[in-house]
Motif scaffolding. Sequence first.
Motif, PDB file in Angstrom:
ATOM      1  N   ARG B  79       0.905  -1.397  -0.267  1.00 44.95           N
ATOM      2  CA  ARG B  79       0.211   0.189  -0.059  1.00 44.95           C
ATOM      3  C   ARG B  79       0.972   1.029  -0.207  1.00 44.95           C
ATOM      4  O   ARG B  79       0.464   1.694   0.335  1.00 44.95           O
ATOM      5  N   GLY B  80       1.923   0.727  -0.133  1.00 38.47           N
ATOM      6  CA  GLY B  80       3.153   1.815  -0.283  1.00 38.47           C
ATOM      7  C   GLY B  80       3.202   3.131   1.466  1.00 38.47           C
ATOM      8  O   GLY B  80       3.128   4.346   0.947  1.00 38.47           O
ATOM      9  N   LEU B  81       2.990   2.981   2.358  1.00 43.93           N
ATOM     10  CA  LEU B  81       2.782   3.131   3.340  1.00 43.93           C
ATOM     11  C   LEU B  81       4.332   3.477   3.792  1.00 43.93           C
ATOM     12  O   LEU B  81       4.949   3.175   4.062  1.00 43.93           O
ATOM     13  N   GLY B  82       3.522   5.264   3.844  1.00 43.27           N
ATOM     14  CA  GLY B  82       5.399   5.357   4.521  1.00 43.27           C
ATOM     15  C   GLY B  82       5.271   4.628   5.855  1.00 43.27           C
ATOM     16  O   GLY B  82       4.499   4.724   6.518  1.00 43.27           O
ATOM     17  N   PRO B  83       6.531   5.427   6.955  1.00 44.30           N
ATOM     18  CA  PRO B  83       7.270   4.973   7.668  1.00 44.30           C
ATOM     19  C   PRO B  83       5.697   5.193   9.431  1.00 44.30           C
ATOM     20  O   PRO B  83       5.649   4.616   9.881  1.00 44.30           O
ATOM     21  N   VAL B  84       5.448   6.153   9.137  1.00 48.90           N
ATOM     22  CA  VAL B  84       5.124   7.537  10.241  1.00 48.90           C
ATOM     23  C   VAL B  84       3.882   6.791  10.635  1.00 48.90           C
ATOM     24  O   VAL B  84       2.826   5.778  11.141  1.00 48.90           O
ATOM     25  N   GLU B  85       3.328   6.208   8.890  1.00 49.38           N
ATOM     26  CA  GLU B  85       1.555   5.493   8.811  1.00 49.38           C
ATOM     27  C   GLU B  85       1.846   3.456   9.076  1.00 49.38           C
ATOM     28  O   GLU B  85       0.649   3.293   9.590  1.00 49.38           O
ATOM     29  N   ASN B  86       2.945   3.228   8.635  1.00 46.48           N
ATOM     30  CA  ASN B  86       3.142   1.844   9.213  1.00 46.48           C
ATOM     31  C   ASN B  86       3.651   1.458  10.825  1.00 46.48           C
ATOM     32  O   ASN B  86       2.847   0.920  10.908  1.00 46.48           O
ATOM     33  N   ALA B  87       4.131   3.098  11.886  1.00 46.52           N
ATOM     34  CA  ALA B  87       4.380   2.729  12.874  1.00 46.52           C
ATOM     35  C   ALA B  87       2.649   3.095  13.433  1.00 46.52           C
ATOM     36  O   ALA B  87       2.053   1.904  14.391  1.00 46.52           O
ATOM     37  N   ILE B  88       1.852   3.827  12.667  1.00 42.47           N
ATOM     38  CA  ILE B  88       0.076   3.545  13.083  1.00 42.47           C
ATOM     39  C   ILE B  88      -0.212   2.388  13.155  1.00 42.47           C
ATOM     40  O   ILE B  88      -1.300   1.656  13.968  1.00 42.47           O
ATOM     41  N   LEU B  89      -0.415   2.113  12.324  1.00 39.10           N
ATOM     42  CA  LEU B  89      -0.741   0.489  11.640  1.00 39.10           C
ATOM     43  C   LEU B  89      -0.346   0.220  12.870  1.00 39.10           C
ATOM     44  O   LEU B  89      -1.302  -0.935  13.787  1.00 39.10           O
ATOM     45  N   THR B  90       0.993  -0.589  13.380  1.00 39.92           N
ATOM     46  CA  THR B  90       1.311  -1.401  13.948  1.00 39.92           C
ATOM     47  C   THR B  90       0.301  -0.565  15.400  1.00 39.92           C
ATOM     48  O   THR B  90      -0.133  -1.789  16.197  1.00 39.92           O
ATOM     49  N   GLU B  91       0.442   0.372  15.330  1.00 41.91           N
ATOM     50  CA  GLU B  91       0.311   0.816  17.163  1.00 41.91           C
ATOM     51  C   GLU B  91      -1.804   0.437  16.999  1.00 41.91           C
ATOM     52  O   GLU B  91      -2.148  -0.430  18.257  1.00 41.91           O
ATOM     53  N   GLU B  92      -2.123   0.875  15.650  1.00 38.35           N
ATOM     54  CA  GLU B  92      -3.492   0.175  16.066  1.00 38.35           C
ATOM     55  C   GLU B  92      -4.157  -0.928  16.200  1.00 38.35           C
ATOM     56  O   GLU B  92      -4.493  -1.659  16.853  1.00 38.35           O
ATOM     57  N   PHE B  93      -3.297  -2.192  15.789  1.00 40.01           N
ATOM     58  CA  PHE B  93      -3.403  -3.172  15.651  1.00 40.01           C
ATOM     59  C   PHE B  93      -3.228  -4.023  16.730  1.00 40.01           C
ATOM     60  O   PHE B  93      -3.690  -4.528  17.729  1.00 40.01           O
ATOM     61  N   HIS B  94      -2.306  -2.953  17.405  1.00 40.18           N
ATOM     62  CA  HIS B  94      -1.493  -3.925  19.095  1.00 40.18           C
ATOM     63  C   HIS B  94      -2.899  -2.884  19.948  1.00 40.18           C
ATOM     64  O   HIS B  94      -3.470  -3.875  20.599  1.00 40.18           O
ATOM     65  N   ARG B  95      -3.284  -1.681  19.586  1.00 36.46           N
ATOM     66  CA  ARG B  95      -4.471  -1.702  20.277  1.00 36.46           C
ATOM     67  C   ARG B  95      -5.691  -2.409  20.789  1.00 36.46           C
ATOM     68  O   ARG B  95      -6.405  -2.485  21.534  1.00 36.46           O
ATOM     69  N   ALA B  96      -6.444  -2.728  18.878  1.00 40.06           N
ATOM     70  CA  ALA B  96      -7.490  -3.756  19.082  1.00 40.06           C
ATOM     71  C   ALA B  96      -6.440  -5.121  19.856  1.00 40.06           C
ATOM     72  O   ALA B  96      -7.840  -5.703  19.589  1.00 40.06           O
ATOM     73  N   GLY B  97      -5.707  -5.237  19.561  1.00 35.74           N
ATOM     74  CA  GLY B  97      -5.428  -6.983  20.243  1.00 35.74           C
ATOM     75  C   GLY B  97      -5.756  -8.008  19.050  1.00 35.74           C
ATOM     76  O   GLY B  97      -5.590  -8.814  19.767  1.00 35.74           O
ATOM     77  N   VAL B  98      -5.470  -7.286  17.654  1.00 39.49           N
ATOM     78  CA  VAL B  98      -5.226  -8.642  16.547  1.00 39.49           C
ATOM     79  C   VAL B  98      -4.061  -8.867  16.547  1.00 39.49           C
ATOM     80  O   VAL B  98      -3.166  -7.464  16.381  1.00 39.49           O
ATOM     81  N   PRO B  99      -3.542  -9.785  15.922  1.00 34.67           N
ATOM     82  CA  PRO B  99      -2.116  -9.919  14.949  1.00 34.67           C
ATOM     83  C   PRO B  99      -1.956  -9.230  14.176  1.00 34.67           C
ATOM     84  O   PRO B  99      -2.479  -8.662  12.849  1.00 34.67           O
ATOM     85  N   ARG B 100      -0.842  -8.103  13.605  1.00 34.92           N
ATOM     86  CA  ARG B 100      -0.354  -7.854  12.717  1.00 34.92           C
ATOM     87  C   ARG B 100       0.396  -8.733  12.044  1.00 34.92           C
ATOM     88  O   ARG B 100       2.044  -9.086  12.048  1.00 34.92           O
ATOM     89  N   ILE B 101      -0.088  -8.865  10.791  1.00 37.54           N
ATOM     90  CA  ILE B 101       0.978 -10.632   9.924  1.00 37.54           C
ATOM     91  C   ILE B 101       1.924 -10.128   9.269  1.00 37.54           C
ATOM     92  O   ILE B 101       1.618  -9.013   8.456  1.00 37.54           O
TER      93      ILE B 101
END
Lengths: 371, 412
Positions: B79-101
């Motif tokens: 999806r061409g995510l930049g580092p900031v978006e990538n970090a947000i993705l990890t944070e939000e998956f973490h917050r929701a308790g779902v795996p970042r595959i």
Amino acid sequence: MELVFSPEQEELRRSVRRFIEARSPLSAVREQMESETGYDASVWRQLADQMGLQSIAIPEEYGGAGSSFVDLAIVLEELGRGLVPSPFFGSVVLAAYALLDAGDDAACRDLLPGIADGSRLATLAFTEDSGSWDLGDITLSAVPERDGWSLTGAKSYVVDGHVADLILVAARTSAGLSLFAVEADASGLTRTELPTLDQTRRLARLVLDGTPARLIGTDGAAETSLARTLDKAAIALAAEQLGGAQAALDMAVDYAKVRQQFDQPIGSFQAIKHKASEMLLRVESARSATYYGMWAVADDGEDVPIVASLVKAYCSEAYFHAAAENIQIHGGIGFTWEHDAHLYFKRAKSAQLFLGDGDFHRENLAERVGI
Amino acid sequence: MEIDLGPEAAAFRTEIRGWIAAHAPAELAAMTDWNAAAMTGGHSVNAEPEQSPEYAAWEQELLDARLICASWPEQYGGRGLGPVENAILTEEFHRAGVPRIRRGFGEGMVGPSLMAHGTAEQQEHFLRRIITAEDVYCQGFSEPDHGSDLGSVETRGVVDGDEIVITGQKVWTSGFYRANMMFVLCRTDTAAPKHRGLSYVLVPFLDNNIEARPLKQMTGAAQFGQEFFDGARAPMFNVVGGLNNGWKVAMTTLGFERGGSATTQHLRFEREFWDLVDLARKLGRERDPLIRQQLAWAYTHVQIMRFSGLRLLSQLAEGRDPGPEASTSKLFWSEYEKRLGEIAIDLLGAEGLVRPEGEGYQVSHWQDVFLASRAGTIYSGTSEIQRNIIAERALGLPREGGHKPAPKPATR
């Protein structure tokens, strides 16, 4: 919270650095180390009149520029980098925040404008002969008089206490710990300058014998307000430490690139490289922690007490480590009086011990995070 | 305290949060603690939940939304995510308790190498298979005689028609038991200077004259392997970046992933820290001044990881080039982890002397933390190599005398 400096803040840093390089290079620092007062009054005036640095974080209604704590910390980082001997920390950090945190509007109106324009030097006297940085150990007593208060006891390790025009004194009343303002020429006040390990930062011992004083804020409320002041001061001092640590690292790396032994620069040896990279690791870690702390204070974050102790403990040790390794990397020349490495080494130790060392703040930290 | 990364980042966070709420299978978060990660290599506590239909459904949702290898450019299936978006993705998956595959070495190393050095045909063929996990890679760099000095690898690659035939030995291969492909650095020109005679080859790992044996570690577990190549074959098509150009390809590291876990990597250490505090309480030692010093020391270091991550991310969000702190992160956490393991076992005292009953070399959790923590300062570049790199690249100190400068990697 942003954690990134604005272009204006970057410009502030550059202009302070340029000023220090021009007006207070290390050769000038050495002159002040030998001087009577310990600082250059003309540099102090220029800091105030040309740059307005003393007023930077003081609210506008009290004669200040009303900028954020982040701006103040940038100035402190640069002052620490240049080891500038000046009453800045005592007056603009300790005393100004002691007044602001006490929440006494009338006292702020009376006393802060003089601090903000640099015309009056102020300091905070809270430590006593015991050398404890814990507010709970303060014993100096204050009793009410007909029109004011009277203080009796001794204070020690008071930064720039020998030159301050105004001394804010923490004392115990029947209501608890309280803050008082004492004028330098008050009766019964005796000030003795102490010879210091670090000649770039002067300390004094004060004896008060029935000295008249003005109550600042609410009687018995200083336990809380001074704790807030000391948290800010810890982060402010950490900013100074960060600046000094970076200077020591730069000095060591510059030398390692040019000093030749065995026909090559000593910086090519892994023994030196590993020392230098460990210094960088700790300096950068100190930077991350300090910058977070600066913004936490500016945003009035709930975690300021935790961050303050964390930052002071870490930066104290990072600076000392950098200053000590700087001497080692310089070898024999680093141990001489002529070389500047010992100035940073001594400041690093004095800043480490002042306001409580790593052990003291780690114990605070454990308590504050609920262990 | 929340960090302000600007309006675009905030909008992306809202979008991702909403997407997770709409697409995550209802039972998924409750199945296990997907955020739990063992300290080093560790046990795969989630092996069983990963076999569940909910996990498979989630994986399909992520594939459909291009949220696997999401930092890869769109033309390569990301999806061409930049580092900031990538970090947000990890944070939000973490917050929701779902795996970042994630796709491991394939996502982080093989993919970027193919994008930088592969032909259009190679990219077409291999990248998609990484995203779908049709190809799972393990790394074939280290050899018994060559760890830090990778330029000296001896495993031979000989061209035979339109194939390359590989003979030699690789070692310290993590995740070998999951892999069906290995990216191998082998010597294809023995006459050339050592960095110029290497090739980077994507080698089928199964049924290909490769004997893989698990290697028992000092923890008692066997999580990595050693491989004996006896004429393993790969099509010449699988040589990335051209014959004898393997060094450059191998040194390509993930430019766009940087910052991706900057604000989340401290979380596993924070969890471990509070577990350690619980242990101290259980042992009745939480008031001991020396123990308190050590706990406060550990807390300080975990928080500094967080502060450094926030600082890095803030700079990336502003489009600024991060300073030298970006290169110190691995050294910082791996050295911390080692010290934490020592604090933990010392805290156990005599209890630390005795292992749990059971088959083989069983260890307790804290014994495992203590033993496993010795790996972090060795793999992916030892602390000594890290310090050399920091000294030379961040501080500009000269290389050691008598050695020619090695070619510099394209990115850090």
